[in-house]
Motif scaffolding. Structure first.
Motif, short mmCIF file in Angstrom:
data_model
loop_
_atom_site.label_atom_id
_atom_site.label_comp_id
_atom_site.label_asym_id
_atom_site.label_seq_id
_atom_site.Cartn_x
_atom_site.Cartn_y
_atom_site.Cartn_z
N HIS A 96 45.48 44.30 11.31
CA HIS A 96 45.28 45.64 11.87
C HIS A 96 44.39 45.58 13.11
O HIS A 96 44.67 46.21 14.13
CB HIS A 96 44.67 46.56 10.81
N ARG A 97 43.32 44.79 13.04
CA ARG A 97 42.42 44.65 14.19
C ARG A 97 43.12 43.93 15.34
O ARG A 97 42.99 44.33 16.50
CB ARG A 97 41.17 43.87 13.77
N ALA A 98 43.84 42.86 15.01
CA ALA A 98 44.48 42.07 16.06
C ALA A 98 45.60 42.83 16.74
O ALA A 98 45.89 42.59 17.92
CB ALA A 98 45.01 40.77 15.46
N ALA A 99 46.25 43.74 16.01
CA ALA A 99 47.40 44.45 16.57
C ALA A 99 47.00 45.51 17.59
O ALA A 99 47.85 46.00 18.33
CB ALA A 99 48.20 45.11 15.45
N ARG A 100 45.73 45.85 17.63
CA ARG A 100 45.29 46.96 18.47
C ARG A 100 44.35 46.55 19.59
O ARG A 100 43.69 47.39 20.19
CB ARG A 100 44.63 48.02 17.60
N ARG A 101 44.27 45.27 19.87
CA ARG A 101 43.38 44.82 20.94
C ARG A 101 43.91 43.53 21.55
O ARG A 101 44.73 42.83 20.95
CB ARG A 101 41.96 44.61 20.39
#
Length: 492
Positions: free
Chosen positions: A42-47
Motif C-alpha cells: 500500500h505504501r509502495a503503490a502510492r509513492r
C-alpha cells in the motif's frame, strides 16, 4: 534525490519485513505475513522511491527468516566464528535485492495507484520463482511458506508453493486496489474459501498404508563432534544399537553422511552394519571415484553387498562445492562442509531407487528437498520420497523447522509420502497430505518404527508445475504496466 525517502524513514519497512517473517516457522504467525505485506505494498503503490524501502523490508524478512545461516560458522567458532555476522548481513542483503530490484522496476513502469500495487505484487511473485533457479537457486523463505501449518497449504497440490505466494500477495494487494471495508471482506472470503478447500482435502481418507515397515534411525551426532574419531565411534555404535533393537522392519534408514568413513573403506564393518539392520539398510555416506568425492545415499543388502547408489546432484554452493573448484583447490580454497577433498562432485540428476521388497522411491539428500522442480520430469513416478539430511548445520532455532516445513510442502505438491531421516532431528514420517504422523525432536537419539504411507494419485501440480502461476503473474504485470495514465482506487 527527489522521491528518495530519508534513511531515518526506512525503519518502518524494515519493521514490516521483520513482522512479515513471523509467518514462517518456527513462529507460524501466518496472518502476520499478508498483513505486513499489505501495508508495505500500500505504501509502495502510492509513492516514488520504492527501491530503498523495499530493500529495507527485504533485509528484515531475510535477516530473520535466514538467521540460521550463522550456525555453520559457529560449529568451530574459534576458526569461523568471525564470519558469522558477515554471512548474515550479506545473505539478508542479497535476498533483499530480490525484493527491491523487481519492485523498483515495476514502480518505474507504472504510475502511483492500484496498477502499481498489482505490478509490485506480480514482480515479487516472479522474483520468488526466479530465486528458485538463478545462481543454482535458493527457494528458501518464499512468501508462500507462511501457510504450511494451515489447511490452506493444501492448495499447493494444485498451485505448488509458488501458488501459496500468489495467494499471499493477492491478499496483500487488495487494500491498495479497493476501499478498506470491501478489501477486508474480500480477503476474509478468499482466505475462508481456500481454507475450506484445504479442510475438505484433509478430510478425505488416505489409501491404506503399504505393508512395508520402516525403521528410521536418528543418532543425534552433534556437528562439532561428528568427525572427531573418538566420538565418531560412539555415534556409529549408536546407529548399530538402534538399528538392532527388536521389532519388524523391511528397511532401516540412516541419515545423510551417517558415518565418518568412505564407502571404499567400509568393507571391514559392512557385515556388522548388515547384521544390525536385519534388513536392507539405506544410509548416507561419502564415496570416492578416482579423484572425485560424492555425497551419496547407498543401499546395503542383508548379505553385506552394496546395492543401489545415488549421488547428490544439487550441491550447496560454497558449502559442498566451490565454483571453479578445481582451479581454486590449487591455492587451498575448498568447500566449507565437505569432509573429503576440496568439495563434492555432482551426481547425474534425480533418479528412482529400488530396494528389494519395497516400493520404489526418489532419494533427496538434504538441500535437494527445497527444490520442488526436482520432483518432476522422472521417467516413472515413485511411490514415496526419502530425504536423508543433516540438519545439525542449521542449529536449533529456525533452520530445522523451516527445512521440515519445506519437506511437508513437497509431500503436498507431489501427493507422495515423505520419509525424513535427520542426523540430530527432525526425523519424521509425513503423509501425502503433508501431515506429520510420527517424529523425533531435535537433539534426541532414537528410532521411528512406522508403516510406509501409500501415495495419492498424481496431483495437478505434478502435471502442470509452476507454469500457470508464472504465466498469470507475467500477464498481470504486463496488464499493469501497459496503462500509464494515473488511475484512482478501483472501487473509489
Amino acid at each position: 534525490m527527489p522521491g528518495r525517502p530519508p534513511l531515518r524513514q526506512l525503519w518502518i519497512p524494515l519493521a514490516l519485513g521483520l513482522v512479515a517473517a513471523l509467518g514462517l516457522p518456527p513462529f507460524g504467525l501466518w496472518i502476520a505475513t499478508p498483513l505486513a505485506l499489505a501495508i508495505l505494498i500500500h505504501r509502495a503503490a502510492r509513492r516514488d522511491g520504492v527501491f530503498l524501502p523495499m530493500l529495507a523490508a527485504g533485509f528484515g524478512w531475510f535477516a530473520l527468516s535466514m538467521s540460521w545461516i550463522v550456525e555453520p560458522f559457529l560449529v568451530e567458532p574459534e576458526i569461523h566464528g568471525w564470519m558469522a555476522p558477515f554471512a548474515l548481513v550479506l545473505m539478508a542483503l542479497g535476498g533483499a535485492l530480490f525484493w527491491a530490484v523487481p519492485a523498483a522496476l515495476a514502480a518505474r513502469l507504472t504510475v502511483p495507484g492500484p496498477r502499481r500495487a498489482i505490478a509490485i505484487a506480480a514482480a515479487l511473485l516472479l522474483s520468488d520463482w526466479l530465486r528458485g533457479w538463478i545462481f543454482t537457486g535458493l527457494p528458501w523463505a518464499l512468501i508462500g511458506h507462511a501457510w504450511i501449518d494451515t489447511p490452506l497449504a493444501q492448495t499447493a497440490a494444485w498451485t505448488g508453493a509458488l501458488g501459496l505466494g500468489a495467494i499471499t500477495l493477492t491478499l496483500a494487494a487488495l487494500p491498495a486496489l479497493i476501499r478498506p471495508l470491501p478489501a477486508v471482506v474480500l480477503a476474509v472470503a478468499l482466505t475462508g474459501g481456500l481454507w475450506s478447500v484445504g479442510l475438505a482435502r484433509l478430510s478425505q481418507p488416505l489409501p491404506p498404508d503399504s505393508p512395508a515397515r520402516l525403521r528410521i534411525v536418528q543418532p543425534n551426532a552433534q556437528q562439532d563432534l561428528k568427525w572427531d574419531p573418538q566420538w565418531a565411534a560412539v555415534f556409529f555404535q549408536r546407529l548399530l544399537d538402534l538399528s538392532a533393537e527388536p521389532g519388524p522392519r523391511d528397511v532401516v534408514i540412516w541419515p545423510e553422511t551417517a558415518v565418518n568413513f568412505l564407502l571404499e573403506d567400509a568393507d571391514p564393518v559392512l557385515p556388522a552394519m548388515a547384521q544390525a539392520a536385519g534388513a536392507p539398510l539405506v544410509l548416507g555416506i561419502q564415496r570416492r571415484d578416482g579423484s572425485r568425492f560424492y555425497n551419496s545415499l547407498v543401499t546395503l543388502n542383508p548379505d553385506a553387498t552394496i546395492g543401489a547408489v545415488y549421488d547428490k546432484f544439487h550441491l550447496v554452493p560454497f558449502g559442498e562445492y566451490v565454483p571453479w573448484g578445481d582451479a581454486l583447490a590449487r591455492i587451498g580454497i575448498g568447500a566449507f562442509a565437505a569432509q573429503q577433498g576440496n568439495g563434492y562432485s555432482a551426481g547425474p540428476g534425480p533418479v528412482v531407487m529400488q530396494v528389494p521388497g519395497l516400493p520404489d522411491f526418489q532419494p533427496l539428500i538434504c538441500y535437494e528437498a527445497i527444490f520442488p522442480q526436482h520432483l518432476r520430469g522422472l521417467d516413472q513416478r515413485p511411490a514415496w520420497l526419502l530425504q536423508a539430511t543433516n540438519d545439525a548445520w542449521f542449529g536449533k532455532f529456525s533452520g530445522p523447522y523451516q527445512h521440515l516445513a519445506q519437506a511437508r510442502l513437497r509431500a503436498i505438491e507431489s501427493g507422495l509420502p515423505l520419509i525424513r531421516a535427520a542426523n540430530t532431528g527432525i526425523s519424521a514420517v509425513i503423509d501425502p497430505h503433508g501431515r506429520i504422523r510420527q517424529s523425533l525432536p531435535l537433539g534426541v537419539a532414537g528410532k521411528i518404527d512406522a508403516a510406509l504411507p501409500a501415495p495419492l494419485p498424481q496431483t495437478p501440480w505434478m502435471r502442470w508445475g509452476n507454469a500457470p502461476v508464472v504465466l498469470l503473474a507475467a500477464l498481470m504485470l504486463g496488464l499493469a504496466i501497459t496503462r500509464r495514465r494515473p488511475d484512482r482506487n478501483l472501487l473509489a
